[in-house]
Design an enzyme around this catalytic site. Structure first.
Site, PDB file in Angstrom:
ATOM      1  N   LYS B  99      -3.851  13.245   9.278  1.00 47.12           N
ATOM      2  CA  LYS B  99      -4.472  12.757   8.037  1.00 47.12           C
ATOM      3  C   LYS B  99      -3.896  11.636   7.354  1.00 47.12           C
ATOM      4  O   LYS B  99      -4.402  10.360   6.949  1.00 47.12           O
ATOM      5  CB  LYS B  99      -5.051  13.413   7.068  1.00 47.12           C
ATOM      6  CG  LYS B  99      -5.880  14.674   7.612  1.00 47.12           C
ATOM      7  CD  LYS B  99      -7.380  14.012   7.782  1.00 47.12           C
ATOM      8  CE  LYS B  99      -8.539  15.165   7.975  1.00 47.12           C
ATOM      9  NZ  LYS B  99      -9.603  14.386   8.559  1.00 47.12           N
ATOM     10  N   GLU B 121     -12.622  12.956  -0.876  1.00 42.38           N
ATOM     11  CA  GLU B 121     -13.071  14.204  -0.669  1.00 42.38           C
ATOM     12  C   GLU B 121     -12.102  15.146   0.454  1.00 42.38           C
ATOM     13  O   GLU B 121     -11.498  14.624   1.080  1.00 42.38           O
ATOM     14  CB  GLU B 121     -14.348  14.314   0.145  1.00 42.38           C
ATOM     15  CG  GLU B 121     -14.578  14.204   1.649  1.00 42.38           C
ATOM     16  CD  GLU B 121     -13.770  12.786   2.239  1.00 42.38           C
ATOM     17  OE1 GLU B 121     -13.758  11.653   1.502  1.00 42.38           O
ATOM     18  OE2 GLU B 121     -13.252  13.103   3.495  1.00 42.38           O
ATOM     19  N   SER B 388      -3.376  18.200  16.135  1.00 43.00           N
ATOM     20  CA  SER B 388      -3.679  17.324  14.841  1.00 43.00           C
ATOM     21  C   SER B 388      -2.878  17.789  13.661  1.00 43.00           C
ATOM     22  O   SER B 388      -2.716  17.130  12.797  1.00 43.00           O
ATOM     23  CB  SER B 388      -5.367  17.403  14.793  1.00 43.00           C
ATOM     24  OG  SER B 388      -5.683  18.685  14.684  1.00 43.00           O
TER      25      SER B 388
END
Lengths: 275, 406
Positions: B99, B121, B388
């Site tokens: 991220k 968010e 990830s």
């Protein structure tokens, strides 16, 4: 001539401002909607904005979000809303009805299917909050071919260039969103609204409606001074929420709230005619 | 579909209006249109600005710790008995997931645009943490919207965000999960559009977000492509990544799109099983529609209402998916499959025990599918899996499955 066009023509001839209430279809219960619409007309509504509830109403504040949730709990769908319009038209063939909502329920039905059904039951216009002109080509073509007016929003953040583009595609009237924010969020600033409406008039001869920040007779009357139409939503929906447990009293309660606004607007219209 | 779309893919997608075929676009209220164009202009300007790029590269190296390595999972490869398995180690990034690649990029853009306030968010809290992290470093005000359900489920990440100086707002509307957090962030943005930059965490939202987030995440695939060439002398035969919104997957896939020999497989969450209706797999079991600013595959009912999703991993628990994945599916360039909660949990334990790497539950979906794929391939072939994120945030969930409570 479209019902919306005719409505504004008649009002303008009398020097009157249109009053446009918004209610969410099927809130709090589906059977309430048609009697409520008749009561709104009785109380002085010139055009009705009928909200199509959506599970993710991202342009709406908490009041209309909750209205959507109440309606959806009753399995209200675009199809059942079109049935409500059909029922309303059995007794009323004059008051224009604009469906207001989000793109996805229309996508799910299919634009062409929607246009055909909506026209057949007597819908006059459609306002799709999250479908700007950039994404509307096919939609506009289909609504135009079925004579349904496509109403667009203009916001405080809309550039002159975009106003021009919106004016090219808009039919019926243009809806000016008077505040930066979601529905029901804040009180509008009348001087800013006045200036923006003047700017929009450079690009269109369509009537201009103002909504998103009108809470009472006083703000309704102030807007009536500068706009062709006053749109009232969250204030009425809050009243519906308060009456959710006794829906039989609801049409009268909402109507009396709208009647106050009608009265305030008429008083102002009269004052400006005699002035 | 005509072949040209793949040979010439980079030139064509998205088009000027942000469309990937029929998907993508800009479906937002008029109040936000100005802000979206402003963002697009700024992004176009800085995308090819060497000074901006250098600043970002420096942050990615010194702050995030890039490049992340690829790791040959030797033990697991032997155990599965088929293709060689390589892991792209995004779990080693600062803040523990891919991220941050995106939040660094968007925050630097926000600073250049003169915005003073950041909103985001978050679902599981990884994007919220990555956003709060960059906001702390750049000294910007930060508000993170998080579904009330997720706030309760992810108390540790909520605390991390607060430590970093962010305000975490629990969202009580709708299903009280990620999609509602996105709605609320959009409402904040409409209200504070002048000074606020909205850092969207995945390849969704209105144009230019899907393309911009993809570009920021493509560092994963660019590095991995070169690393595979350096290590094995050839490109991998298959890429496997999990798909929630799809940002880690598109980040890995994108630089390989024109390499037609490389299969690309996205793994969605089948939850309790597609047939139960409790899943988060719009590409595998959904239909096209419009949500959160773009047209894409959605989990919805026949009337166009978004329905509730389920996944063991909060990061996959979303009813939509990035519009570029929708297009890659339709043109057949990528393949989308599903893995259940149970299968993902098995793969979680398997990698942990076999390789000493505790993966995120999101990642575990990709691992589970790869473990089915590998044995069908030969030992001279290779699969590259995007790890990830790391599993630290999932200790609670996994322990609870075993009947433990901290």
């Amino acid at each position: 001539m479209s019902r919306i066009k005719e409505c504004f023509k008649n009002l303008q001839a009398d020097g009157q401002t249109a009053l446009i209430p918004y209610v969410t279809a099927g809130d709090p219960e589906p059977w309430v909607t048609v009697p409520l619409l008749h009561a709104l007309v009785e109380a002085g509504a010139d055009i009705i904005e009928l909200g199509v509830p959506f599970s993710d109403p991202m342009s709406d504040g908490p009041v209309i979000q909750k209205a959507c949730e109440r309606a959806l709990k009753n399995d209200v769908t675009l199809n059942s809303i079109l049935d409500m319009v059909k029922q309303f038209r059995e007794k009323n063939t004059e008051t224009p009805i604009v469906l207001m909502g989000y793109a996805n329920p229309l996508e799910a039905m299919g634009y062409e299917n929607f246009a055909r059904k909506a026209k057949a039951v007597g819908v006059d216009g459609v306002l799709t909050v999250d479908m700007p002109p950039e994404e509307s080509e096919e939609f506009l073509q289909l609504m135009n071919s079925h004579d349904i007016d496509t109403i667009f929003l203009v916001a405080p953040t809309t550039s002159a260039e975009r106003m021009q583009k919106i004016a090219q595609h808009a039919k019926g009237f243009i809806y000016y969103v008077s505040i930066k924010g979601v529905t029901g969020a804040a009180a509008l600033e009348i001087n800013e609204v006045t200036a923006k409406l003047e700017e929009i008039r450079k690009y269109t001869s369509l009537p201009l409606g103002v909504g998103f920040g009108i809470r009472d007779g006083k703000s309704a009357a102030a807007v009536a001074q500068v706009a062709d139409a006053v749109v009232v939503g969250s204030t009425l929906v809050r009243c519906i929420e308060e009456h959710a447990n006794r829906p039989q009293d609801l049409p009268a309660a909402v109507a009396s709230l709208l009647a106050e606004m009608r009265h305030a607007i008429n008083a102002r219209d009269l004052a400006s005619v005699s002035a | 579909m005509p072949e040209i779309q793949i040979d010439d893919y980079f030139k064509h997608y998205p088009d000027e209006l942000g469309h990937f075929g029929p998907y993508g676009g800009r479906f937002v209220g008029e109040t936000l249109m100005g802000a979206i164009y402003e963002l697009e202009e700024a992004y176009k300007q800085y995308k090819n600005d060497p000074v901006f790029q250098a600043e970002m590269d420096k942050d990615l190296a010194d702050f995030v710790g890039r490049p992340s390595p690829i790791y040959h999972a030797d033990n697991w490869t032997r155990k599965l008995g088929g293709a060689q398995i390589y892991l792209k180690r995004e779990d080693l990034n600062h803040t523990g997931a891919h991220k941050v690649n995106n939040t660094i990029g968007q925050a630097l853009l926000a600073k250049r645009m003169g915005k003073t306030r950041i909103i985001a968010e978050t679902g599981a809290g990884q994007h919220g943490v990555a956003t709060a992290t960059v906001a702390a470093r750049l000294g910007m005000e930060c508000v993170v919207y998080m579904g009330a359900e997720d706030v309760a489920r992810q108390a540790q990440n909520v605390y991390r965000m607060k430590l970093l100086g962010a305000e975490v707002v629990p969202v009580q509307s709708g299903s009280k999960t990620l999609k509602d957090a996105l709605n609320e962030a959009l409402r904040d943005w409409v209200t504070n559009v002048d000074d606020t930059f909205y850092i969207i965490g995945t390849v969704a939202g209105p144009h230019p977000y899907p393309a911009m987030v993809r570009d920021f995440q493509s560092v994963i695939g660019r590095e991995a492509r070169q690393q595979m060439l350096n290590t094995t002398g050839k490109l991998p035969d298959a890429l496997v990544a999990c798909i929630g919104g799809g940002s880690n997957a598109i980040g890995l896939f994108y630089p390989f799109i024109e390499d037609k020999s490389v299969a690309m497989i996205g793994v969605e969450g089948a939850g309790h099983g597609l047939q139960t209706g409790q899943h988060s797999a719009p590409l595998s079991a959904g239909t096209p529609g419009v949500l959160h600013g773009n047209r894409t595959y959605l989990i919805q009912d026949t009337a166009g209402q978004i329905t509730e999703t389920h996944s063991i991993s909060a990061g996959l628990d979303y009813p939509g998916v990035g519009p570029e994945h929708a297009w890659l599916k339709d043109i057949g360039r990528a393949q989308y499959v599903t893995v259940t909660d149970t299968e993902a949990l098995e793969a979680f334990h398997e990698l942990t025990r076999t390789e000493g790497i505790i993966p995120a539950l999101e990642t575990s979906h990709a691992l589970a599918y790869a473990s089915k794929l590998a044995p069908t391939m030969s030992a001279d072939q290779s699969i590259l899996i995007n790890v990830s994120g790391r599993g630290d945030k999932d200790m609670h969930t996994v322990a609870a499955m075993a009947g433990l409570n901290f």
